[in-house]
Design an enzyme around this catalytic site. Structure first.
Site, PDB file in Angstrom:
ATOM      1  N   HIS A   1       3.517   6.601  -6.928  1.00 49.23           N
ATOM      2  CA  HIS A   1       2.800   7.809  -7.364  1.00 49.23           C
ATOM      3  C   HIS A   1       3.741   9.014  -7.265  1.00 49.23           C
ATOM      4  O   HIS A   1       3.744   9.901  -8.132  1.00 49.23           O
ATOM      5  CB  HIS A   1       1.569   7.990  -6.470  1.00 49.23           C
ATOM      6  CG  HIS A   1       0.504   8.868  -7.050  1.00 49.23           C
ATOM      7  ND1 HIS A   1      -0.622   9.217  -6.341  1.00 49.23           N
ATOM      8  CD2 HIS A   1       0.364   9.480  -8.247  1.00 49.23           C
ATOM      9  CE1 HIS A   1      -1.400   9.991  -7.087  1.00 49.23           C
ATOM     10  NE2 HIS A   1      -0.819  10.167  -8.247  1.00 49.23           N
TER      11      HIS A   1
ATOM     12  N   HIS B   1       0.843  -1.202   0.000  1.00 52.60           N
ATOM     13  CA  HIS B   1       0.000   0.000   0.000  1.00 52.60           C
ATOM     14  C   HIS B   1       0.883   1.259   0.000  1.00 52.60           C
ATOM     15  O   HIS B   1       0.734   2.142  -0.849  1.00 52.60           O
ATOM     16  CB  HIS B   1      -0.905  -0.022   1.236  1.00 52.60           C
ATOM     17  CG  HIS B   1      -1.792   1.178   1.371  1.00 52.60           C
ATOM     18  ND1 HIS B   1      -3.126   1.155   1.032  1.00 52.60           N
ATOM     19  CD2 HIS B   1      -1.548   2.445   1.800  1.00 52.60           C
ATOM     20  CE1 HIS B   1      -3.660   2.354   1.245  1.00 52.60           C
ATOM     21  NE2 HIS B   1      -2.708   3.163   1.714  1.00 52.60           N
ATOM     22  N   GLU B   2       1.798   1.326   0.956  1.00 51.85           N
ATOM     23  CA  GLU B   2       2.663   2.517   1.047  1.00 51.85           C
ATOM     24  C   GLU B   2       3.568   2.625  -0.176  1.00 51.85           C
ATOM     25  O   GLU B   2       3.867   3.719  -0.652  1.00 51.85           O
ATOM     26  CB  GLU B   2       3.484   2.503   2.351  1.00 51.85           C
ATOM     27  CG  GLU B   2       2.659   2.518   3.627  1.00 51.85           C
ATOM     28  CD  GLU B   2       1.589   3.609   3.669  1.00 51.85           C
ATOM     29  OE1 GLU B   2       1.759   4.673   3.025  1.00 51.85           O
ATOM     30  OE2 GLU B   2       0.558   3.398   4.340  1.00 51.85           O
TER      31      GLU B   2
ATOM     32  N   HIS C   1       1.739   4.315  -2.941  1.00 47.19           N
ATOM     33  CA  HIS C   1       1.834   5.781  -2.798  1.00 47.19           C
ATOM     34  C   HIS C   1       3.200   6.255  -3.290  1.00 47.19           C
ATOM     35  O   HIS C   1       3.322   7.275  -3.967  1.00 47.19           O
ATOM     36  CB  HIS C   1       1.713   6.190  -1.320  1.00 47.19           C
ATOM     37  CG  HIS C   1       0.320   6.235  -0.785  1.00 47.19           C
ATOM     38  ND1 HIS C   1      -0.713   6.904  -1.422  1.00 47.19           N
ATOM     39  CD2 HIS C   1      -0.218   5.728   0.357  1.00 47.19           C
ATOM     40  CE1 HIS C   1      -1.819   6.798  -0.684  1.00 47.19           C
ATOM     41  NE2 HIS C   1      -1.543   6.087   0.392  1.00 47.19           N
TER      42      HIS C   1
END
Length: 675
Positions: A474, A467-468, A471
């Site tokens: 991104h 998940h991190e 990010h």
């Protein structure tokens, strides 16, 4: 001259952490604010008529020194803080808030921005420039530039007060987390706990020169304890301590602070002409209004609630049959869920953990990124770090060009807040033809290696890492002109799409084959376990959805109405949770007093966005599944239309360009087994 206020003479221009002393920060902030002010003055005093370049673009690149200092300082305040840093934070936050208001409430600057904005139709701007102009104009109008002087002053006072209160809130939560320890000296009280958890608790006791075992409220200690400890009384103790943070009528009590923050946010919205704080926030979100958020949440709740009630009844019957428990309590939730999951799927986190050695999982995330986006990660040792445990990587593209510098910080320690997050030390932007590459960091709290074992992750921690890292991608793959539109600078209910979509790869045999190997034997995770992981992915999804929605609805409760009449936090929460409550209330506990997402982080009026983004991510991942999870064409479309574009255009335009259509909620309901 502070080391923080000029170009760092370092590899990749990375932050020279080892040379920065705490006492450098305050003068650096003062100097940074001074520099930024002079850049603003130059824009305002420019005798040439306002143009996009000399006003909007100049504004977009102003304050870069101050931004850099702020990102370094506030990241340290989250990941490596101490009393001195916290004290400096209390001093500089009002200064920054004051400076922000000096800019946003500067009538001459706004006049120039407004002139360009009113000419926008004739300017022949590209989409990114159009977005920048729109956001710059709104950053003034939405923050009081059109207000009379007395209202502007009122706004300044509110902002100053809010910046102090949210800092204090976070410090109190951290203090409460660190203040509690469960010290066990009787070995029989450890029954049910995994060996690794026991070993870590023993190491902690030893480091404090105590006998026995010490458990804390840090996630790697707390979560296994309430999930596995057979001693129900001790689980109760831990759970009550965890839920009582900021709610103990002591020096770290957050009740008054929560009420003040909610009221000030409401007052601020009113001064600006909005009905509530949520109306103000949601105007700049995909969801657009509190009404839409509530409709979205209640629709999902309607679909999830029957499943949640059924799951809760199943769990209740299971606990009664197993241990004669008449009434399930909150401290029974993780414990019996885990036992039921083991019975239904014969799947135990402890069986899975040996296949998820932290280093291998990280390499797996790197391998997934390479297959999808053609980037490679090489550990580098010549970059300065703020703690010896941090690892640093150079991220390169297929032509060996630098894409980003990546920092990874994985273990809990004193001075680091709980949870997991991604952040950046330097944004990506293009200036004078040079594409400045970003410095991105992920911070987690995973179980530390012990004398006998490496760091082994629970499956939940594996998805957290992905998940991190989503990010982080991104941020790393950003490719925009302006820093304020780069990377994760997107609408808040769009920001979780890149992170949540990447979690899907953790359930795919093809991706697990890249990293899920037994740390001792080297054998790959057996396919039957992979199938069980996949099967169990929607286990208790109704309850999980309802829990997530309850947090979002509490957030809306605080922010989508006038909070002036809320006298007691506990009574207010009870009312907000009425539609989603499964377990009996615990009188010693409150959620809001440690709900850092909305009272310290940036999620106020935005907690719903996790669920909102799940609709996007389920829909987007179905596209990958149709074509193959490592399909280059789909990955390239995702990279070019979502990851690299940041906030340069409206998220729905970007999403539709990637997907060819608007997202459909059915994909989420299918994945969650709710249809």
């Amino acid at each position: 001259m502070s080391i923080l206020t000029h170009h760092f003479n370092t590899k990749y221009n990375t932050a020279p952490f080892s040379k920065i002393k705490n006492e450098d920060f305050l003068p650096a902030f003062q100097k940074g604010i001074k520099l930024a002010k002079s850049e603003i003055d130059a824009i305002v005093r420019n005798p040439i008529l306002p143009t996009f370049e000399n006003t909007i673009e100049a504004l977009a690149f102003s304050g870069d020194v101050l931004d850099r200092i702020s990102s370094i300082f506030f990241n340290l305040n989250s990941a490596e803080t101490n009393d001195e840093i916290q004290k400096i934070a209390q001093e500089v936050s009002p200064l920054l808030s004051e400076f922000g208001n000096d800019v946003r409430l500067n009538p001459d600057l706004f006049a120039r921005v407004k002139t360009v904005y009113e000419e926008r139709e004739k300017l022949n701007l590209n989409p990114e420039q159009t977005t920048l102009l729109d956001k710059k104009y709104k950053s003034f109008s939405r923050n009081g530039a059109n207000l009379p002087e007395d209202k502007k002053n009122q706004l300044r006072e509110i902002d100053k007060e809010l910046s102090k209160l949210s800092l204090q809130f976070g410090e109190n939560v951290l203090a409460e987390t660190q203040a509690y320890q469960l010290h066990i000296t009787n070995e029989s009280d450890l029954a049910g706990l995994p060996e690794g958890t026991i070993e870590a608790a023993h190491s902690l006791a030893k480091s404090q020169e105590k006998e026995g075992w010490i458990f804390t409220l840090d996630y790697p200690s707390y979560v296994p304890f309430v999930t596995y400890a057979d001693n129900r009384e001790l689980r109760k103790k831990m759970a009550i301590a965890f839920g009582a943070k900021g709610f103990q009528n002591n020096e770290f009590d957050n009740q008054e602070i929560v009420l003040k923050i909610a009221k000030l946010r409401f007052d601020r919205a009113q001064v600006l002409g909005y009905t509530t704080h949520a109306h103000f926030v949601l105007e700049e979100r995909m969801a657009e209004s509190p009404e839409k958020v509530k409709t979205f949440s209640n629709d999902l709740l309607e679909k999830a609630k029957p499943a949640a009630l059924k799951e809760f009844a199943q769990l209740t019957a299971f606990a009664k049959e197993l241990h004669g428990i008449e009434q399930l309590e909150k401290w029974d939730s993780a414990y019996y869920s885990e036992k039921l999951k083991q019975q239904l799927f014969n799947l135990d986190d402890e069986i899975l953990k040996p296949y998820f050695q932290l280093e291998k999982v990280l390499d797996g995330a790197f391998a997934v990124a390479q297959k999808l986006y053609g980037i490679t990660f090489e550990e580098i040792f010549e970059v300065d770090k703020y703690h010896e445990e941090v690892k640093t990587y150079a991220v390169k593209d297929e032509n060996d060009q630098l894409v980003a510098v990546f920092y990874a910080d994985f273990f809990p320690r004193k001075g680091k807040r709980n949870g997991a997050w991604m952040t950046s030390f330097k944004s990506q932007y293009i200036k004078k033809g040079i594409n400045e590459r970003p410095h991105i960091s992920i911070v987690c709290n995973f179980t530390k290696p012990t004398e006998t074992k490496p760091s082994l992750l629970t499956f939940n921690e594996v998805t957290t890492l992905f998940h991190e890292f989503g990010h982080a991608l991104h941020g790393m793959l950003a490719n925009t002109m302006y820093p304020s539109l780069s990377g994760t600078s997107v609408y808040w209910d769009f920001v979780e799409l890149p992170s949540q979509i990447l979690e899907n790869w953790c359930y795919e045999p093809e991706a697990l084959a890249l990293f899920a190997y037994h740390y001792q034997t080297g054998e790959m995770i057996p396919m039957e376990l992979v199938h069980k992981i996949k099967e169990s992915a929607s286990f208790q999804e109704g309850m999980a959805t309802m829990r997530q929605l309850s947090f979002g609805l509490l957030d809306m409760g605080w922010h989508a109405q006038d909070p002036s009449n809320i006298a007691a936090i506990k009574a207010f929460e009870t009312e907000q949770f009425a539609a989603t409550q499964l377990y009996p209330d615990v009188k010693e506990n409150a959620m809001s007093t440690s709900f850092s997402h909305i009272f310290q982080g940036g999620y106020s009026s935005g907690y719903y966005s996790y669920k909102w983004a799940e609709v996007l991510d389920a829909d987007a991942f179905e596209y990958f599944q149709e074509k193959g999870i490592f399909n280059k064409e789909v990955a390239t479309k995702f990279k070019e239309n979502v990851l690299s574009k940041g906030g340069t255009e409206h998220p729905m335009i970007l999403y539709k360009r990637f997907r060819g259509q608007e997202p459909k909620p059915e994909a989420l309901l299918r994945r969650a087994g709710l249809v």
